[in-house]
Design a protein around this motif. Structure first.
Motif, mmCIF file in Angstrom:
data_model
loop_
_atom_site.group_PDB
_atom_site.id
_atom_site.type_symbol
_atom_site.label_atom_id
_atom_site.label_comp_id
_atom_site.label_asym_id
_atom_site.label_seq_id
_atom_site.Cartn_x
_atom_site.Cartn_y
_atom_site.Cartn_z
ATOM 1 N N PRO A 15 22.370 1.937 -21.665
ATOM 2 C CA PRO A 15 22.341 0.812 -22.599
ATOM 3 C C PRO A 15 22.038 1.315 -24.006
ATOM 4 O O PRO A 15 21.192 2.199 -24.187
ATOM 5 N N THR A 16 22.719 0.781 -24.999
ATOM 6 C CA THR A 16 22.523 1.256 -26.369
ATOM 7 C C THR A 16 22.365 0.100 -27.347
ATOM 8 O O THR A 16 23.001 -0.947 -27.213
ATOM 9 N N VAL A 42 26.754 0.493 -22.253
ATOM 10 C CA VAL A 42 26.758 -0.964 -22.461
ATOM 11 C C VAL A 42 26.029 -1.198 -23.776
ATOM 12 O O VAL A 42 24.830 -0.964 -23.894
ATOM 13 N N ASP A 43 26.774 -1.636 -24.769
ATOM 14 C CA ASP A 43 26.330 -1.554 -26.151
ATOM 15 C C ASP A 43 26.083 -2.925 -26.768
ATOM 16 O O ASP A 43 26.945 -3.810 -26.701
ATOM 17 N N ASP A 44 24.914 -3.077 -27.370
ATOM 18 C CA ASP A 44 24.573 -4.294 -28.106
ATOM 19 C C ASP A 44 24.400 -4.014 -29.603
ATOM 20 O O ASP A 44 23.750 -4.776 -30.317
ATOM 21 N N ALA A 49 23.493 -10.201 -26.755
ATOM 22 C CA ALA A 49 22.652 -9.272 -25.977
ATOM 23 C C ALA A 49 21.823 -10.051 -24.959
ATOM 24 O O ALA A 49 20.591 -10.085 -25.021
ATOM 25 N N LEU A 76 18.079 -4.990 -23.171
ATOM 26 C CA LEU A 76 18.601 -3.755 -22.599
ATOM 27 C C LEU A 76 18.661 -3.836 -21.074
ATOM 28 O O LEU A 76 19.526 -3.222 -20.448
ATOM 29 N N ALA A 104 21.809 -5.451 -20.270
ATOM 30 C CA ALA A 104 22.911 -4.501 -20.444
ATOM 31 C C ALA A 104 23.091 -3.645 -19.198
ATOM 32 O O ALA A 104 24.217 -3.375 -18.760
ATOM 33 N N VAL A 105 21.991 -3.214 -18.610
ATOM 34 C CA VAL A 105 22.079 -2.412 -17.383
ATOM 35 C C VAL A 105 22.714 -3.229 -16.261
ATOM 36 O O VAL A 105 23.561 -2.726 -15.506
ATOM 37 N N TYR A 152 13.480 -4.660 -21.536
ATOM 38 C CA TYR A 152 14.017 -3.339 -21.250
ATOM 39 C C TYR A 152 13.437 -2.678 -20.004
ATOM 40 O O TYR A 152 13.839 -1.570 -19.657
#
Length: 402
Positions: free
Chosen positions: A33-34, A63-65, A93, A97, A100-101, A208
């Motif tokens: 995740p970024t 997986v980018d936010d 988002a 994070l 995102a995962v 996160y």
């Protein structure tokens, strides 16, 4: 949610295709995740290329936010790598994070999933060791731990972050002793998990700390650990903040209240805490000259509002989208005040009909109205609409058959 999925060969809005022939044994999806990590991408991919053995079938999914040019940097850095790299950019988002995962997990079609950060505080050379430990021991989850012999939290910046990390570890292990048995570092963001042990639809991350979410909700049968030294951040600034800390505490409360019994206990404790604002408001209103009867009614609303805010935040955070906030607070207030109207007739019934003493009748009425209010709050304020529709459909079907 608007998304873009880029691979070295195409740019599209489709998800990864799921192979019909099954999953390659030992294959790995590395999910990263970024959020604004452009300065770390080139070095991260370079180290991964030097660390991943040629015989390990591996693909990397970012997986980018980000709000910077991280996706473009990934696209450029991925052109000459020996493994496929993709980036999924999320416009919203959702879940932070951790969310995102989960998006990455839903797209993974490999034997193993490895989760790591992009800032190089998680050493890339440990990726094959995590998977290898899982294959060797038969574990479903392998955690990279800072607290095993040979591990270190050296990369944590300052005594404050060290204290926060250690305190969070003690708190989570105290709240979830069974789910976190065998995990010395539940705050770790670096781990490997068999894809078959993850139920993505059961995950409801907030913030996160995705390992905690996975361990508590998926309950892997066997856990292993390997030590690692938490490195200094390669580039950029830490995403830790007071806001993330509050999200973490809310996440803990949501996990701890995941069962009906735990929610009922939490509901009761929050109700007890509501006496504080109730009595404070009553004192202020009566000292301002208001008659005690209307003051009692107004002060009760202060307790109701207090309880509503805590219940929304700690018990039913993931169900708030099912109704508008004004609808929720209106229903909650009606139920909370109806409690008073129901309690008096119940006490009269217990005393007059069953011959109970006043004190015992009052205690029984309090318990009865508490259980009814909890059940009504969950069903009438926070039950998802689909669940209510399915329940009505089942009742209709039974009526038709009879």
């Amino acid at each position: 949610m608007s998304e873009d999925l880029w691979t070295p060969h195409a740019l599209s809005n489709t998800e990864f295709p799921v192979p019909e022939e099954g999953v390659a044994a030992g294959s790995v999806a590395l999910i990263i995740p970024t959020f604004n990590e452009a300065g770390n991408i080139g070095e991260l991919l370079s180290r991964l290329a030097g660390s991943l053995p040629a015989h390990l079938p591996c693909e990397v999914l970012f997986v980018d936010d980000s709000t910077d040019d991280t996706p473009a940097v990934i696209e450029k850095a991925a052109l000459d790598l020996p493994f496929p790299v993709s980036v999924l950019h999320r416009e919203r988002a959702v879940g932070g994070l951790g969310g995102a995962v989960v998006e990455g997990v839903k797209r993974a079609d490999t034997d193993w999933i490895v989760v790591m950060d992009a800032d190089l505080q998680h050493p890339p050379h440990l990726v094959p060791e995590l998977v290898g430990e899982g294959e060797r021991t038969g574990a479903d989850l392998v955690v990279a731990s800072r607290y095993l012999p040979g591990g270190s939290r050296a990369g944590l910046a300052g005594n404050y972050r060290v204290a926060v990390s250690r305190g969070a570890t003690w708190l989570t292990k105290g709240l979830f002793p069974r789910a976190l048995r065998g995990i010395s570092d539940p705050m770790s963001g670096f781990f490997a998990m068999r894809r078959t042990a993850v139920t993505a639809d059961a995950l409801k991350p907030l913030g996160y700390k995705i390992l905690l979410e996975l361990a508590v909700r998926c309950r892997p049968a066997k856990v292993a650990e390997v030590p690692f030294v938490f490195q200094d951040r390669y580039c950029g600034e830490s995403k830790s903040s007071a806001r993330e800390g509050m999200r973490f505490l809310a996440h803990l409360a949501a996990l701890r209240s995941a069962t009906p019994l735990a929610r009922m206990i939490g509901f009761g404790l929050i109700g007890l805490s509501g006496f504080v604002p109730n009595l404070l408001a009553l004192w202020l209103l009566t000292h301002a000259g208001m008659h005690y009867l209307p003051a009692e009614i107004a002060a009760n609303q202060a307790g109701v509002l207090w309880n509503f805010v805590l219940i929304e935040t700690l018990l039913f955070r993931d169900r708030r989208r099912h109704r508008h906030w004004a609808d929720r607070i209106g229903r909650f207030a009606v139920l909370a005040n109806a409690d008073l109207l129901l309690r008096i007739p119940l006490i009269a019934l217990f005393v007059g009909r069953f011959g109970m003493e006043v004190l015992s009748a009052t205690a029984l009425a309090l318990v009865t109205t508490f259980v009814l209010r909890f059940a009504a709050t969950e069903a009438l304020v926070y039950l998802p609409r689909k669940a209510r529709t399915r329940a009505r459909t089942r009742r209709t079907a039974r009526t038709t058959r009879s």
